[in-house]
Design an enzyme around this catalytic site. Structure first.
Site, PDB file in Angstrom:
ATOM      1  N   GLU A 351       0.865  -1.205   0.000  1.00  0.00           N
ATOM      2  CA  GLU A 351       0.000   0.000   0.000  1.00  0.00           C
ATOM      3  C   GLU A 351       0.891   1.242   0.000  1.00  0.00           C
ATOM      4  O   GLU A 351       0.718   2.164   0.805  1.00  0.00           O
ATOM      5  CB  GLU A 351      -0.892   0.008   1.243  1.00  0.00           C
ATOM      6  N   CYS A 446     -10.385   0.954   7.687  1.00  0.00           N
ATOM      7  CA  CYS A 446      -9.690   2.176   8.111  1.00  0.00           C
ATOM      8  C   CYS A 446     -10.229   3.424   7.403  1.00  0.00           C
ATOM      9  O   CYS A 446     -10.279   4.504   7.994  1.00  0.00           O
ATOM     10  CB  CYS A 446      -8.196   2.031   7.851  1.00  0.00           C
TER      11      CYS A 446
HETATM   12  O1  FUB Z   1      -2.741  -0.681   9.307  1.00  0.00           O
HETATM   13  C1  FUB Z   1      -3.818   0.161   9.646  1.00  0.00           C
HETATM   14  C2  FUB Z   1      -4.461   0.674   8.395  1.00  0.00           C
HETATM   15  O2  FUB Z   1      -4.964  -0.427   7.648  1.00  0.00           O
HETATM   16  C3  FUB Z   1      -3.545   1.376   7.438  1.00  0.00           C
HETATM   17  O3  FUB Z   1      -3.385   2.718   7.687  1.00  0.00           O
HETATM   18  C4  FUB Z   1      -4.209   1.123   6.148  1.00  0.00           C
HETATM   19  O4  FUB Z   1      -3.363   1.351   5.048  1.00  0.00           O
HETATM   20  C5  FUB Z   1      -4.649  -0.305   6.271  1.00  0.00           C
HETATM   21  O5  FUB Z   1      -3.624  -1.161   5.967  1.00  0.00           O
HETATM   22 ZN    ZN Z   2      -7.683   3.280   4.760  1.00  0.00          ZN
END
Ligand code: FUB
Ligand code: ZN
Length: 681
Positions: A351, A446
């Protein structure tokens, strides 16, 4: 003039903006109640959250302990995502979901708090107060508060800081606690947050028996600055400074921690100078001390939260090396890694940010949270140094933030691509992360609560001030109380954006001194300011107009909105001979519903974008600007196989009208293709 500014308190700004109020009301009326249902696992057909389940289990455990009961927990160690075993009913005392699930409730509470400031609502406040009580009941006697570990009797707590998100949950708890305190005056959650922070510092840091660690997923840094601001307790600022300064130092904490895990599995230890290991910890921005970092790398949300904390530190402490690092990282991100939609994080792998200029459209990750984080970072850079560029990027990022939520507030994008073919999304494994329809909820949810907390506190991004300077970064229609230069006034901001670029700022009552600075957005080539006869200075993308101010004083800013055709830097391989369009602050796109299938065959002649037809259209219940162009569509005169010998008559360009709509509104009118970048000639 004091150039370092702070956000205006939410309470002092009553938003009445036609455009933004609709979005804020969606959050208040749809998203907040919907999210509450989702957190309670009551949304049919949506992935369960388990969030409230986990808090209830932890609260029950504490209650039984306090009664002196001897408790034997299920003893099933959780993993990154723990789900009930197939065919097994969920166990009431076990933790389920992603190990950072607690943060979803904190984000919800933060959004609720902001929303309560704008619209008091007894019932909502009661529900939120019950949630706060549940959180407090789940807290351990020493202040520890992470239900994932609590429900495993804290086995392994603080043992995997790299991955296990305890400090991320702490950060979100703090953000919620400060917001709740400011909204309601209640100390309960603030006390819980302080106790957890104190507990963390009893375990982490330098010194005998302490763990020299720091957050694997940043956010605690910026949150602790907020906690310091709210409580005045210096120890929280010191804690943030410790987290920032320790990150990436030699010996590298994450490498040491991972080596312990490797040893347990009988694997060889890694060396922190090893290239592969360095790359691995780039994901966490822990590959170098933060003051030395130059390139925006790794997980994009983590990066934005870290850089926001760094900017807070630079502002609060005057640390020049930290400030220089913030500026370098901003440049790296804004000059080489930012999508035209305000998205960041080009790759699904981690990501994360990809290489400079690698900005694929169809496989873009561009997580909604990353753009939320970019808004945080941009506002903090503005607070450090008021440069219009930061406000421009903040405005750009809002395109992706808005795209993250459907226009009925009931479904969401996690990933925000710039090109979508539904067929490919369904069948191409390389695009598994890309959804062509917004989802009801996510196991890892999230993004939706992040959109909610940002939109419901938008005025604190639009306006910042010092004792003698009010800065308007975004033209958010409102009435606000401002203390300026020793006086006080009520100021009205009227804005017809994003339909028209007309802004009027007038003093409704009171008297004040000092300066009002108006952002001159980069998207407008010929802004005109009528300052009512006052002289003003233009510097760094802002027009500075000096007081004194009294009732009736008015500033009128005309920001003529034109269709802007944008091309990318030559280094962006993906975007040769492609053009994207912006109308004022809105990035545009073409959708199948208006333009038919195979959008890649569209070709936009330059003459077309010089003669656009501007219109407004209702999309998802909102009146939005749309643009029509006389474009072309590539056709083939005869079937010639996959490859054919070139001949002049094989392909032709037919006339075709193209309709462009705001990017954020895509996917609100059924399924179909979407495209931001198009061929031009
Ligand atoms: O790891 C916590 C949250 O979940 C991250 O900020 C997002 O990218 C997702 O992976
Ligand atoms: Zn998110």
């Amino acid at each position: 003039m004091k150039m370092q500014t702070k956000p205006l308190p939410l309470r002092d700004v009553r938003v009445n903006d036609t455009f933004w109020l609709q979005e804020m009301e969606l959050v208040r009326k749809e998203m907040i109640p919907y999210q509450w249902e989702a957190l309670n696992d009551r949304v049919e057909g949506a992935a369960p959250s388990w969030c409230i389940h986990n808090f209830r289990a932890a609260a029950r455990l504490q209650a039984r302990r306090r009664l002196g009961e001897k408790i034997c927990l299920p003893g099933w160690p959780g993993t990154f995502e723990t789900l009930p075993r197939k065919g097994e009913a969920p166990h009431p005392d076990r933790f389920y979901g992603f190990l950072f699930q607690d943060s979803d409730l904190y984000k919800w509470l933060e959004a609720v708090s902001y929303s309560l400031v704008r619209c008091p609502d007894e019932e909502l406040e009661r529900t939120a107060a019950e949630a706060v009580e549940l959180i407090c009941q789940a807290q351990e006697d020493d202040g520890y508060l992470d239900t994932f570990y609590i429900l495993q009797e804290r086995k392994g707590a603080f043992g995997n800081l790299e991955n296990n998100h305890e400090l991320y949950c702490l950060g979100h708890l703090i953000e919620a606690a400060v917001a709740w305190h400011q909204a309601t005056g209640r100390e309960d959650l603030l006390r819980a947050a302080c106790r957890f922070a104190d507990c963390v510092m009893a375990h982490l840091g330098h010194g005998e028996g302490k763990i020299p660690g720091y957050p694997g997923h940043e956010i605690a840094e910026m949150a602790l600055y907020r906690l310091f601001d709210e409580t005045g307790e210096k120890k929280y600022r010191e804690m943030a400074d410790y987290f920032l300064s320790e990150r990436g130092q030699h010996p590298n904490y994450f490498v040491r921690e991972a080596n312990t895990r490797r040893a347990e599995k009988g694997e060889a230890p890694a060396d922190e100078d090893d290239e592969a290991e360095k790359q691995r910890i780039q994901y966490y921005q822990a590959h170098e001390p933060v003051r030395e970092q130059r390139e925006a790398v790794g997980h994009a949300v983590r990066a934005m939260y870290l850089y926001s904390g760094m900017a807070d530190c630079a502002r609060e402490t005057g640390d020049q090396a930290m400030r220089d690092a913030c500026e370098r990282l901003w440049r790296s991100m804004a000059d080489t890694k930012l999508y035209v939609t305000g998205g960041i994080g080009a790759t699904v792998v981690g990501e994360a940010f990809s290489l400079p200029y690698d900005l694929p459209s169809d496989s873009a990750y561009a997580e909604t949270c990353a753009s939320v984080g970019l808004v945080f970072f941009a506002r903090r850079m503005l607070q450090l140094c008021p440069r219009g560029e930061y406000a421009d990027v903040m405005e750009m990022a809002l395109n992706t933030v808005l795209s993250g939520m459907a226009m009925d507030g009931k479904s969401f994008f996690y990933v925000n691509p710039l090109e979508v073919d539904p067929e490919a999304c369904r069948k191409d494994a390389r695009l598994r992360h890309v959804k062509h329809v917004r989802q009801k909820w996510f196991g890892c949810a999230c993004c939706p609560p992040n959109v909610a907390r940002l939109l419901s506190s938008l005025s604190s991004y639009a306006f910042t001030s010092s004792e003698d300077l009010l800065m308007i970064h975004l033209y958010l229609g409102c009435e606000m109380e401002v203390k300026l230069g020793g006086g006080e006034m009520v100021l009205k901001v009227e804005s017809s954006l994003p339909l028209e670029g007309r802004v009027r700022i007038s003093v409704l009552s009171g008297e004040a001194y000092g300066t009002i600075a108006l952002h001159l957005p980069r998207w407008c080539s010929s802004p005109r300011l009528d300052a009512g006869g006052r002289t003003f200075e233009i510097e760094g993308g802002y027009a500075y107009v000096d007081g004194p101010w009294k009732e009736g004083d008015t500033l009128v800013l005309e920001l003529p909105m034109e269709l802007q055709a944008l091309v990318a830097d030559v280094h962006v391989r993906e975007l040769h001979d492609q053009v994207a369009f912006r109308f004022g602050p809105l990035t545009l796109c073409a959708e199948e519903v208006d333009n038919g299938k195979e959008l890649h065959r569209l070709v936009i002649p330059k003459e077309a974008w010089k003669n656009p037809r501007l219109d407004v259209k209702k999309i998802g219940g909102m009146l939005l600007p749309v643009v029509q162009l006389d474009a072309l569509f590539e056709v083939q005169s005869r079937p010639a196989g996959l490859y054919a010998t070139y001949s002049e008559d094989l392909k032709a360009l037919e006339s075709r009208q193209v309709t462009l709509v705001p990017y954020f509104s895509w996917g609100n009118r059924g399924e179909g293709e979407m495209r931001v970048w198009m061929r031009y000639m």
